[in-house]
Design a protein around this motif. Structure first.
Motif, PDB file in Angstrom:
ATOM      1  N   PHE A  40      60.943  50.547  -9.599  1.00  0.00           N
ATOM      2  CA  PHE A  40      62.366  50.332  -9.831  1.00  0.00           C
ATOM      3  C   PHE A  40      62.747  50.800 -11.234  1.00  0.00           C
ATOM      4  CE2 PHE A  40      62.492  48.095  -6.010  1.00  0.00           C
ATOM      5  CZ  PHE A  40      63.721  47.511  -5.769  1.00  0.00           C
ATOM      6  N   SER A  41      63.882  51.451 -11.343  1.00  0.00           N
ATOM      7  CA  SER A  41      64.449  51.795 -12.648  1.00  0.00           C
ATOM      8  C   SER A  41      65.195  50.578 -13.186  1.00  0.00           C
ATOM      9  CB  SER A  41      65.426  52.967 -12.495  1.00  0.00           C
ATOM     10  OG  SER A  41      66.562  52.545 -11.747  1.00  0.00           O
ATOM     11  N   THR A  42      65.652  50.651 -14.429  1.00  0.00           N
ATOM     12  CA  THR A  42      66.440  49.541 -14.968  1.00  0.00           C
ATOM     13  C   THR A  42      67.721  49.360 -14.160  1.00  0.00           C
ATOM     14  OG1 THR A  42      67.437  50.999 -16.630  1.00  0.00           O
ATOM     15  CG2 THR A  42      65.541  49.691 -17.319  1.00  0.00           C
ATOM     16  N   GLN A  43      68.298  50.457 -13.685  1.00  0.00           N
ATOM     17  CA  GLN A  43      69.509  50.346 -12.868  1.00  0.00           C
ATOM     18  C   GLN A  43      69.210  49.654 -11.550  1.00  0.00           C
ATOM     19  OE1 GLN A  43      71.857  53.874 -12.341  1.00  0.00           O
ATOM     20  NE2 GLN A  43      73.088  52.961 -10.732  1.00  0.00           N
ATOM     21  N   ASP A  44      68.124  50.052 -10.885  1.00  0.00           N
ATOM     22  CA  ASP A  44      67.755  49.415  -9.618  1.00  0.00           C
ATOM     23  C   ASP A  44      67.500  47.920  -9.813  1.00  0.00           C
ATOM     24  OD1 ASP A  44      67.809  51.975  -8.478  1.00  0.00           O
ATOM     25  OD2 ASP A  44      65.624  52.215  -8.596  1.00  0.00           O
ATOM     26  N   LEU A  45      66.798  47.569 -10.876  1.00  0.00           N
ATOM     27  CA  LEU A  45      66.496  46.161 -11.159  1.00  0.00           C
ATOM     28  C   LEU A  45      67.764  45.358 -11.413  1.00  0.00           C
ATOM     29  CD1 LEU A  45      63.386  46.570 -13.464  1.00  0.00           C
ATOM     30  CD2 LEU A  45      63.436  45.313 -11.292  1.00  0.00           C
ATOM     31  N   VAL A  67      62.254  40.063 -14.155  1.00  0.00           N
ATOM     32  CA  VAL A  67      62.443  39.953 -15.604  1.00  0.00           C
ATOM     33  C   VAL A  67      61.318  40.683 -16.336  1.00  0.00           C
ATOM     34  CG1 VAL A  67      62.336  38.303 -17.525  1.00  0.00           C
ATOM     35  CG2 VAL A  67      63.867  37.891 -15.597  1.00  0.00           C
ATOM     36  N   ALA A  68      60.092  40.494 -15.901  1.00  0.00           N
ATOM     37  CA  ALA A  68      58.963  41.187 -16.530  1.00  0.00           C
ATOM     38  C   ALA A  68      59.114  42.698 -16.392  1.00  0.00           C
ATOM     39  CB  ALA A  68      57.644  40.717 -15.917  1.00  0.00           C
ATOM     40  N   ALA A  69      59.503  43.139 -15.204  1.00  0.00           N
ATOM     41  CA  ALA A  69      59.702  44.581 -14.984  1.00  0.00           C
ATOM     42  C   ALA A  69      60.840  45.117 -15.843  1.00  0.00           C
ATOM     43  CB  ALA A  69      59.969  44.850 -13.503  1.00  0.00           C
ATOM     44  N   MET A  70      61.939  44.366 -15.937  1.00  0.00           N
ATOM     45  CA  MET A  70      63.086  44.807 -16.739  1.00  0.00           C
ATOM     46  C   MET A  70      62.691  44.933 -18.208  1.00  0.00           C
ATOM     47  SD  MET A  70      66.192  45.816 -17.035  1.00  0.00           S
ATOM     48  CE  MET A  70      67.173  45.409 -15.612  1.00  0.00           C
ATOM     49  N   ARG A  71      61.977  43.952 -18.715  1.00  0.00           N
ATOM     50  CA  ARG A  71      61.576  43.998 -20.117  1.00  0.00           C
ATOM     51  C   ARG A  71      60.629  45.170 -20.364  1.00  0.00           C
ATOM     52  NH1 ARG A  71      59.537  38.937 -22.523  1.00  0.00           N
ATOM     53  NH2 ARG A  71      60.187  39.921 -24.448  1.00  0.00           N
ATOM     54  N   ASN A  72      59.735  45.459 -19.430  1.00  0.00           N
ATOM     55  CA  ASN A  72      58.844  46.617 -19.567  1.00  0.00           C
ATOM     56  C   ASN A  72      59.621  47.926 -19.510  1.00  0.00           C
ATOM     57  OD1 ASN A  72      56.533  45.068 -19.830  1.00  0.00           O
ATOM     58  ND2 ASN A  72      56.066  45.127 -17.649  1.00  0.00           N
ATOM     59  N   ARG A  73      60.533  48.038 -18.529  1.00  0.00           N
ATOM     60  CA  ARG A  73      61.320  49.270 -18.399  1.00  0.00           C
ATOM     61  C   ARG A  73      62.211  49.490 -19.617  1.00  0.00           C
ATOM     62  NH1 ARG A  73      58.978  48.158 -14.812  1.00  0.00           N
ATOM     63  NH2 ARG A  73      58.963  48.686 -12.642  1.00  0.00           N
ATOM     64  N   ALA A  74      62.731  48.407 -20.156  1.00  0.00           N
ATOM     65  CA  ALA A  74      63.618  48.522 -21.320  1.00  0.00           C
ATOM     66  C   ALA A  74      62.876  49.121 -22.511  1.00  0.00           C
ATOM     67  CB  ALA A  74      64.203  47.163 -21.680  1.00  0.00           C
ATOM     68  N   GLN A  75      61.569  48.949 -22.550  1.00  0.00           N
ATOM     69  CA  GLN A  75      60.768  49.568 -23.605  1.00  0.00           C
ATOM     70  C   GLN A  75      60.588  51.062 -23.344  1.00  0.00           C
ATOM     71  OE1 GLN A  75      59.863  47.702 -26.227  1.00  0.00           O
ATOM     72  NE2 GLN A  75      60.714  45.911 -25.217  1.00  0.00           N
ATOM     73  N   GLN A  77      62.560  53.064 -20.979  1.00  0.00           N
ATOM     74  CA  GLN A  77      63.775  53.789 -20.611  1.00  0.00           C
ATOM     75  C   GLN A  77      64.943  53.274 -21.424  1.00  0.00           C
ATOM     76  OE1 GLN A  77      64.521  53.145 -16.431  1.00  0.00           O
ATOM     77  NE2 GLN A  77      62.378  53.363 -15.882  1.00  0.00           N
ATOM     78  N   THR A  78      65.990  54.051 -21.434  1.00  0.00           N
ATOM     79  CA  THR A  78      67.217  53.600 -22.070  1.00  0.00           C
ATOM     80  C   THR A  78      67.812  52.472 -21.239  1.00  0.00           C
ATOM     81  OG1 THR A  78      67.643  55.819 -22.894  1.00  0.00           O
ATOM     82  CG2 THR A  78      69.508  54.311 -22.821  1.00  0.00           C
ATOM     83  N   LEU A  79      68.105  51.375 -21.898  1.00  0.00           N
ATOM     84  CA  LEU A  79      68.737  50.249 -21.222  1.00  0.00           C
ATOM     85  C   LEU A  79      70.238  50.363 -21.470  1.00  0.00           C
ATOM     86  CD1 LEU A  79      68.252  47.645 -19.603  1.00  0.00           C
ATOM     87  CD2 LEU A  79      68.259  46.433 -21.787  1.00  0.00           C
ATOM     88  N   HIS A  83      73.345  47.576 -17.485  1.00  0.00           N
ATOM     89  CA  HIS A  83      72.099  46.993 -16.996  1.00  0.00           C
ATOM     90  C   HIS A  83      71.819  45.666 -17.703  1.00  0.00           C
ATOM     91  CE1 HIS A  83      70.844  51.451 -16.263  1.00  0.00           C
ATOM     92  NE2 HIS A  83      71.772  51.043 -15.424  1.00  0.00           N
ATOM     93  N   ALA A  84      71.991  45.643 -19.012  1.00  0.00           N
ATOM     94  CA  ALA A  84      71.788  44.399 -19.772  1.00  0.00           C
ATOM     95  C   ALA A  84      72.792  43.342 -19.324  1.00  0.00           C
ATOM     96  CB  ALA A  84      71.919  44.672 -21.269  1.00  0.00           C
ATOM     97  N   SER A  85      74.037  43.749 -19.195  1.00  0.00           N
ATOM     98  CA  SER A  85      75.107  42.831 -18.801  1.00  0.00           C
ATOM     99  C   SER A  85      74.859  42.246 -17.414  1.00  0.00           C
ATOM    100  CB  SER A  85      76.440  43.582 -18.835  1.00  0.00           C
ATOM    101  OG  SER A  85      77.482  42.822 -18.305  1.00  0.00           O
ATOM    102  N   ASN A  86      74.572  43.096 -16.448  1.00  0.00           N
ATOM    103  CA  ASN A  86      74.343  42.631 -15.072  1.00  0.00           C
ATOM    104  C   ASN A  86      73.115  41.724 -14.976  1.00  0.00           C
ATOM    105  OD1 ASN A  86      76.548  44.057 -14.199  1.00  0.00           O
ATOM    106  ND2 ASN A  86      75.386  45.647 -13.160  1.00  0.00           N
ATOM    107  N   THR A  87      72.069  42.077 -15.699  1.00  0.00           N
ATOM    108  CA  THR A  87      70.844  41.284 -15.668  1.00  0.00           C
ATOM    109  C   THR A  87      71.073  39.892 -16.232  1.00  0.00           C
ATOM    110  OG1 THR A  87      69.454  43.250 -15.821  1.00  0.00           O
ATOM    111  CG2 THR A  87      68.450  41.156 -16.473  1.00  0.00           C
ATOM    112  N   LEU A  88      71.676  39.816 -17.407  1.00  0.00           N
ATOM    113  CA  LEU A  88      71.916  38.514 -18.029  1.00  0.00           C
ATOM    114  C   LEU A  88      72.902  37.688 -17.205  1.00  0.00           C
ATOM    115  CD1 LEU A  88      71.933  39.542 -21.778  1.00  0.00           C
ATOM    116  CD2 LEU A  88      70.104  38.391 -20.504  1.00  0.00           C
ATOM    117  N   TRP A  89      73.939  38.338 -16.675  1.00  0.00           N
ATOM    118  CA  TRP A  89      74.895  37.634 -15.819  1.00  0.00           C
ATOM    119  C   TRP A  89      74.184  37.042 -14.605  1.00  0.00           C
ATOM    120  CZ3 TRP A  89      76.250  37.996 -10.747  1.00  0.00           C
ATOM    121  CH2 TRP A  89      77.382  37.272 -10.355  1.00  0.00           C
TER     122      TRP A  89
END
Length: 133
Positions: A40-45, A67-75, A77-79, A83-89
């Protein structure tokens, strides 16, 4: 047929937008997403987490892995702000509080503040307030 990660994210997004909430469908899509989470990309996640929160559906095992995948991808790929907004929401909506994720994504948001739209900032502020961050 084989679903690509974007197809899974788009399907569950459309399912949520249409206000459907059949447990068997949600569980099936979630199981397939877990099998493919490493791709999954950050967008898919962020899309999948937003959709499951919108349904609403909370599965802590799924969220922990996302969450673990998102934090890894954020390192890696460009977040993007969305993506940050949707994830935290999504996390705040289902009251799943992961302090490290909130800290990481909000720190990134502050660094790129000028790139955020008003709605994205509003969602992050609401999510942080709701999560007590």
């Amino acid at each position: 047929p084989e679903f690509l990660t974007q197809n899974l994210a788009n399907f569950v997004w459309a399912y949520a937008k249409m206000s459907y909430n059949e447990e068997i469908v949600i569980r099936s899509v979630q199981a397939e997403a877990l099998r493919k989470l490493d791709h999954f990309s950050t967008q898919d996640l962020s899309t999948a987490m937003w959709a499951f929160a919108t349904v609403p559906h909370r599965d802590d095992r799924f969220l922990t892995r996302c969450v673990a995948a998102m934090r890894n991808r954020a390192q890696e790929q460009t977040l993007l702000p969305q993506h940050a907004s949707n994830t935290l929401w999504a996390l705040a909506t289902v009251t799943y509080h992961d302090e490290a994720c909130f800290a990481d994504l909000t720190t990134r948001a502050v660094r790129h503040f000028s790139a955020f739209k008003a709605q994205e900032l509003s969602n992050i502020i609401w999510a942080c307030a709701s999560a007590g961050h």
